[in-house]
Design a protein around this motif. Structure first.
Motif, short mmCIF file in Angstrom:
data_model
loop_
_atom_site.label_atom_id
_atom_site.label_comp_id
_atom_site.label_asym_id
_atom_site.label_seq_id
_atom_site.Cartn_x
_atom_site.Cartn_y
_atom_site.Cartn_z
N GLU A 183 0.83 -1.21 0.00
CA GLU A 183 0.00 0.00 0.00
C GLU A 183 0.87 1.25 0.00
O GLU A 183 0.53 2.25 -0.64
CB GLU A 183 -0.94 0.01 1.21
CG GLU A 183 -2.14 -0.90 1.07
CD GLU A 183 -3.13 -0.71 2.21
OE1 GLU A 183 -3.14 0.38 2.83
OE2 GLU A 183 -3.90 -1.65 2.48
N VAL A 184 1.98 1.21 0.72
CA VAL A 184 2.92 2.34 0.71
C VAL A 184 3.39 2.62 -0.71
O VAL A 184 3.44 3.77 -1.16
CB VAL A 184 4.13 2.05 1.63
CG1 VAL A 184 5.24 3.08 1.40
CG2 VAL A 184 3.71 2.05 3.09
N LYS A 185 3.72 1.56 -1.44
CA LYS A 185 4.17 1.72 -2.83
C LYS A 185 3.07 2.36 -3.68
O LYS A 185 3.34 3.27 -4.48
CB LYS A 185 4.57 0.37 -3.42
CG LYS A 185 5.07 0.47 -4.85
CD LYS A 185 5.40 -0.90 -5.43
CE LYS A 185 5.85 -0.77 -6.89
NZ LYS A 185 6.09 -2.08 -7.52
N LEU A 186 1.83 1.91 -3.51
CA LEU A 186 0.72 2.46 -4.28
C LEU A 186 0.51 3.94 -3.98
O LEU A 186 0.29 4.75 -4.88
CB LEU A 186 -0.56 1.67 -3.99
CG LEU A 186 -0.62 0.24 -4.53
CD1 LEU A 186 -1.88 -0.47 -4.03
CD2 LEU A 186 -0.58 0.23 -6.05
N VAL A 187 0.59 4.29 -2.70
CA VAL A 187 0.42 5.69 -2.31
C VAL A 187 1.55 6.54 -2.88
O VAL A 187 1.33 7.65 -3.38
CB VAL A 187 0.35 5.84 -0.77
CG1 VAL A 187 0.37 7.31 -0.38
CG2 VAL A 187 -0.90 5.16 -0.23
N ALA A 188 2.78 6.01 -2.83
CA ALA A 188 3.92 6.74 -3.39
C ALA A 188 3.72 6.97 -4.89
O ALA A 188 4.05 8.04 -5.41
CB ALA A 188 5.21 5.97 -3.13
N GLU A 189 3.18 5.97 -5.58
CA GLU A 189 2.89 6.12 -7.01
C GLU A 189 1.87 7.24 -7.25
O GLU A 189 1.96 7.98 -8.23
CB GLU A 189 2.36 4.81 -7.58
CG GLU A 189 3.42 3.73 -7.72
CD GLU A 189 2.84 2.38 -8.13
OE1 GLU A 189 1.59 2.23 -8.08
OE2 GLU A 189 3.62 1.49 -8.49
N GLN A 190 0.91 7.36 -6.33
CA GLN A 190 -0.11 8.40 -6.46
C GLN A 190 0.45 9.79 -6.21
O GLN A 190 0.02 10.77 -6.82
CB GLN A 190 -1.26 8.13 -5.47
CG GLN A 190 -2.04 6.86 -5.74
CD GLN A 190 -2.95 6.49 -4.58
OE1 GLN A 190 -3.12 7.27 -3.63
NE2 GLN A 190 -3.53 5.31 -4.62
N LEU A 191 1.44 9.89 -5.31
CA LEU A 191 1.94 11.20 -4.88
C LEU A 191 3.10 11.72 -5.73
O LEU A 191 3.13 12.90 -6.10
CB LEU A 191 2.37 11.15 -3.41
CG LEU A 191 1.25 10.99 -2.38
CD1 LEU A 191 1.84 10.85 -0.98
CD2 LEU A 191 0.30 12.18 -2.42
N ILE A 192 4.07 10.86 -6.01
CA ILE A 192 5.28 11.31 -6.72
C ILE A 192 4.92 11.74 -8.14
O ILE A 192 4.28 11.01 -8.89
CB ILE A 192 6.36 10.21 -6.72
CG1 ILE A 192 6.84 9.95 -5.29
CG2 ILE A 192 7.54 10.61 -7.61
CD1 ILE A 192 7.79 8.78 -5.15
N GLY A 193 5.34 12.95 -8.48
CA GLY A 193 5.06 13.50 -9.80
C GLY A 193 3.85 14.41 -9.85
O GLY A 193 3.64 15.12 -10.84
N THR A 194 3.04 14.40 -8.78
CA THR A 194 1.88 15.29 -8.75
C THR A 194 2.31 16.67 -8.24
O THR A 194 3.44 16.86 -7.80
CB THR A 194 0.78 14.73 -7.83
OG1 THR A 194 1.29 14.63 -6.49
CG2 THR A 194 0.34 13.36 -8.30
N GLU A 195 1.39 17.62 -8.31
CA GLU A 195 1.66 18.96 -7.81
C GLU A 195 0.79 19.26 -6.60
O GLU A 195 -0.40 18.94 -6.59
CB GLU A 195 1.41 20.02 -8.89
CG GLU A 195 2.54 20.15 -9.89
CD GLU A 195 2.45 21.44 -10.70
OE1 GLU A 195 1.56 22.26 -10.42
OE2 GLU A 195 3.28 21.62 -11.60
N ILE A 196 1.40 19.86 -5.59
CA ILE A 196 0.67 20.32 -4.41
C ILE A 196 0.95 21.80 -4.25
O ILE A 196 2.11 22.20 -4.01
CB ILE A 196 1.07 19.54 -3.15
CG1 ILE A 196 0.69 18.07 -3.29
CG2 ILE A 196 0.41 20.15 -1.91
CD1 ILE A 196 1.08 17.21 -2.12
N LYS A 197 -0.07 22.60 -4.44
CA LYS A 197 0.05 24.06 -4.34
C LYS A 197 1.19 24.59 -5.21
O LYS A 197 1.97 25.45 -4.79
CB LYS A 197 0.23 24.48 -2.88
CG LYS A 197 -0.98 24.17 -2.01
CD LYS A 197 -0.86 24.78 -0.63
CE LYS A 197 -2.14 24.57 0.17
NZ LYS A 197 -2.07 25.21 1.51
N GLY A 198 1.28 24.04 -6.42
CA GLY A 198 2.25 24.54 -7.39
C GLY A 198 3.63 23.92 -7.31
O GLY A 198 4.50 24.24 -8.13
N GLU A 199 3.88 23.04 -6.34
CA GLU A 199 5.20 22.41 -6.21
C GLU A 199 5.09 20.92 -6.53
O GLU A 199 4.23 20.22 -6.01
CB GLU A 199 5.76 22.60 -4.80
CG GLU A 199 7.17 22.04 -4.66
CD GLU A 199 7.84 22.41 -3.35
OE1 GLU A 199 8.76 21.69 -2.93
OE2 GLU A 199 7.44 23.43 -2.74
#
Length: 218
Positions: A67-83
């Motif tokens: 599940e940690v891997k899946l969450v990391a896939e969801q987060l890495i590469g996305t933008e949060i408040k422009g970063e």
């Protein structure tokens, strides 16, 4: 300059403030390997230098390494408040009995350091100040005198905790002074069956001090 949380984590550990087991990961595969070395359950935190990342979906729970891997896939590469999220911090999710708030900040106008504490942590402190101002304790500390027992005693009583918090406050004060920081914050400071743990950490450095401070240029 707001430090990344993983940078603040290392500073807190250096100054003896207890934190949860946590390791930085730059890819989902790294996140999986890291999680296998940390006891479950987990929190996966996007590493961005912005405030409010939790409300923006940048902090997610996970129960297993996969599940940690899946969450990391969801987060890495996305933008949060422009970063853009390039890394995640994989950490053990501690057992929470109470969530507290504590910070130290530099007040340039009064030439003092202000300690802020509340028995209600894990929330926006400014919003809490509007809704429940009596829950927030503010203490001015003369930098020529430093933290004294009567300062930490007031904080202890306001938070309703034992003397563990005294060492935490002194360490936070040392970080603030030695790193020329504007703010050193723990939100939340979690009371667990094993004691107080700084679960989310924030340090803001005075930009003008960076070139002259060996701790920041090493």
């Amino acid at each position: 300059m707001l430090l990344y949380e993983y940078e603040a984590l290392e500073i807190f550990k250096e100054y003896g403030i207890r934190t949860e087991p946590a390791v930085l990961a730059r890819t989902p595969e790294e996140a999986l390997k890291v999680a296998e070395k940390i006891p479950p359950p987990y929190m996966v935190k996007a590493q961005v230098r912005v405030s409010g990342r939790g409300k923006a979906g940048g902090i997610k729970p996970a129960e297993t390494p996969n599940e940690v891997k899946l969450v990391a896939e969801q987060l890495i590469g996305t933008e949060i408040k422009g970063e853009t999220v390039k890394e995640v911090l994989v950490s053990h999710r501690v057992q929470v009995e109470r969530e507290l708030y504590i910070s130290l900040l530099t007040d340039r106008y009064s030439r003092s350091i202000v300690a802020v504490a509340s028995p209600h942590g894990g929330v926006d402190i400014e919003e809490l100040a509007r809704k429940n101002p009596s829950s927030i304790l503010k203490i001015r500390i003369d930098p020529y005198i430093g933290v004294k027992p009567y300062h930490t005693l007031r904080i202890r009583k306001h938070l309703g905790v034992d003397n563990q918090v005294e060492r935490i406050v002194r360490s936070m004060y040392n970080i603030l002074v030695e790193y020329n920081a504007k703010l050193v914050e723990i939100n939340p400071l979690v009371l667990t069956p094993e004691g107080l743990i700084a679960v989310d950490r924030r340090i803001i450095i005075d930009d003008s001090a960076i070139p002259f401070n060996p701790k920041l240029t090493r």
